[in-house]
Write an enzyme that holds these catalytic residues in place. Structure first.
Site: not given
Length: 396
Positions: A232, A259
Site C-alpha cells: 500500500d 497492492d
C-alpha cells in the site's frame, strides 16, 4: 496468443533525419488478458481520464490538462524555504506548510526544500492554498520525506498523520500510517521522495500496509517524485467514496510489493517507472501492483501510459499480477452488490512490461473473492484492459 507486430513506415525527411510513424497491429484479446481495440483505446487517454471531477452522477467537466507538468524549478521563487541543517527559514517541511496555511489567501505558494532527510509526518490540509513543494536538488532521491509507521503499529504513543485526526483504534491503521497526505486541491510536487520506512513484520498482523503518500485532493501534479514503500505504498482517493479526485504523475517512480497503487481516485501515470521489489516476499508468493476501488459510476480509475514496469530483487518470471480489484468494505462475495459495490478500473497502454508479469492471467481475483472475469460474469465484469504494450511480460 497472436503475436503483435510493429512496422515502421518512413513518412518524411526533416533536416536530414527520417521520421517514422509506428503502427501497432491488433493483438488477439483473450478472456483472461483483454486488449482494447484501436477504436476503444481512444476512450482511454490522458485527456479522457482527467477531464472530469466531483460527485459521481453529476461530474463536472473542466478538461484539466496537466501534461505540461509543474514547471521548471529555475522559474520558481520560494515563499518559504526548508533545510534540515538549519540553514533556511524552517527546519521541517510541515512548519513551512503550516506557515503557508496560516498566511491564507488563494495565490500559489512555493516551498523549497534543501537536499536532506526529513524524518516527519506531512499533512497538506484541505484549507491550504495551492502549494508547490519542490526539492532544490534535481535528483529526487536526495530530498526524502520519510517516516516509519504502519497499519499494525500500536496506536498508544505513536504519531499518526495529522490530516487524519484522532482515533480510538488500538493500531495506527492504513491511512493514518501515511508519511505524507495531501487533502488540498492544486498541490504540486517536484524533485522529492516520499517514503515509508516501516520494516514489515515488526508488528504481527495480516495487514502490513504502510503508506508513503496519500493524495486526497483534486488536481494534484507530481513530477520527478519517488514514492517508496512495500504494501500500500501510494493511495489516491477522496475523503468520500462518492467523489472523484484526480492526480497526475509525470516521469516519476513508484515502488512496492503488494497492492502498492490503490484507492478509488482517478490517477494517470505518464512516463513513470513502476517497480516491484522482491526484498520482502521473494519468490514465495504472487502479488499485485494495482488495487483500485473505483466506484461503478466512475468510468476512469488508473491509467499507466508510456511507462515501464520492472522489478528489483530478482523475482521469478511470470509471477506478478498487474492488479486486482479492491472491493473496499465488501467482506466477501455474498456481500458484493453488482452495480453498487466498488469495481476497480485500470488501463495499461503503450508501456513496457518486464518478464515478471504473469503472461496468461495478469489480473487476479478481487479482494472479496470475485474470480477475475471480463465478460458474462456472475459479478460485475472486471474493468482491466491493455493496449499496445511491449516487453517480455506483455504477452505479445
Amino acid at each position: 496468443m497472436q503475436s503483435k507486430t510493429l512496422y515502421l513506415k518512413a513518412t518524411a525527411l526533416l533536416g536530414g533525419c527520417t521520421v517514422f510513424a509506428a503502427t501497432a497491429l491488433a493483438v488477439t484479446s483473450t478472456a483472461t488478458r483483454p486488449q482494447l481495440s484501436s477504436a476503444d483505446a481512444r476512450t482511454y487517454t490522458i485527456a479522457k481520464y482527467l477531464a472530469s471531477f466531483g460527485t459521481i452522477g453529476s461530474l463536472t467537466t473542466d478538461n484539466w490538462d496537466p501534461t505540461g507538468g509543474v514547471g521548471a524549478v529555475s522559474g520558481f521563487r520560494a515563499n518559504y524555504a526548508v533545510a534540515a541543517d538549519g540553514t533556511a527559514q524552517y527546519k521541517t517541511v510541515q512548519a513551512a506548510i503550516d506557515a503557508a496555511v496560516n498566511a491564507g489567501g488563494v495565490a500559489r505558494r512555493y516551498i523549497s526544500v534543501k537536499a536532506g532527510i526529513y524524518n516527519e509526518l506531512v499533512c497538506v490540509p484541505e484549507s491550504a492554498p495551492p502549494i508547490t513543494l519542490y526539492g532544490l536538488d534535481a535528483n529526487a532521491g536526495n530530498t526524502q520525506i520519510v517516516y516509519n509507521n504502519a497499519n499494525p503499529t500500536p496506536a498508544s504513543g505513536a504519531k499518526t498523520n495529522p490530516c487524519m485526526g484522532t482515533s480510538s483504534n488500538a493500531t495506527v491503521g492504513t491511512l493514518r500510517s501515511a508519511t505524507a497526505m495531501v487533502r488540498a486541491s492544486d498541490f504540486h510536487a517536484r524533485n522529492l521522495t516520499f517514503k515509508n520506512s516501516y520494516v514489515e513484520g515488526t508488528y504481527a498482523d495480516n495487514n502490513q500496509s504502510a503508506v508513503a503518500l496519500a493524495v486526497r485532493g483534486d488536481k494534484a501534479i507530481l513530477e520527478n517524485v519517488s514514492v517508496i514503500g512495500n504494501q500500500d505504498t501510494l493511495f489516491v482517493g477522496a475523503t468520500s467514496t462518492t467523489t472523484v479526485i484526480r492526480a497526475y504523475f509525470k516521469n516519476s517512480f513508484i515502488q512496492g510489493d503488494t497492492d502498492f497503487i490503490f484507492g478509488a481516485g482517478t490517477a494517470v501515470f505518464h512516463g513513470c517507472t513502476i517497480q516491484y521489489t522482491a526484498a520482502r516476499l521473494g519468490a514465495k508468493a504472487a502479488s499485485y501492483i494495482f488495487a483500485p476501488s473505483t466506484a461503478p459510476g466512475n468510468p476512469y480509475g488508473f491509467l499507466a501510459i508510456n511507462s515501464t514496469f520492472n522489478a528489483t530483487g530478482n523475482p521469478p518470471n511470470n509471477s506478478l499480477h498487474l492488479g486486482r480489484a479492491w472491493d473496499q468494505s465488501v467482506s466477501g462475495t455474498s456481500a458484493y452488490i453488482n452495480g453498487s459495490s466498488p469495481n476497480g478500473q485500470v488501463v495499461i497502454r503503450d508501456s513496457s512490461l518486464g518478464a515478471l508479469i504473469r503472461l496468461a492471467d495478469p489480473w487476479g481475483p478481487s479482494t472479496a473473492g470475485r474470480p477475475y472475469c471480463s465478460a458474462n460474469c456472475a459479478y460485475s465484469a472486471n474493468r482491466f484492459f491493455e493496449y499496445n504494450n511491449t516487453g517480455a511480460g506483455s504477452g505479445n
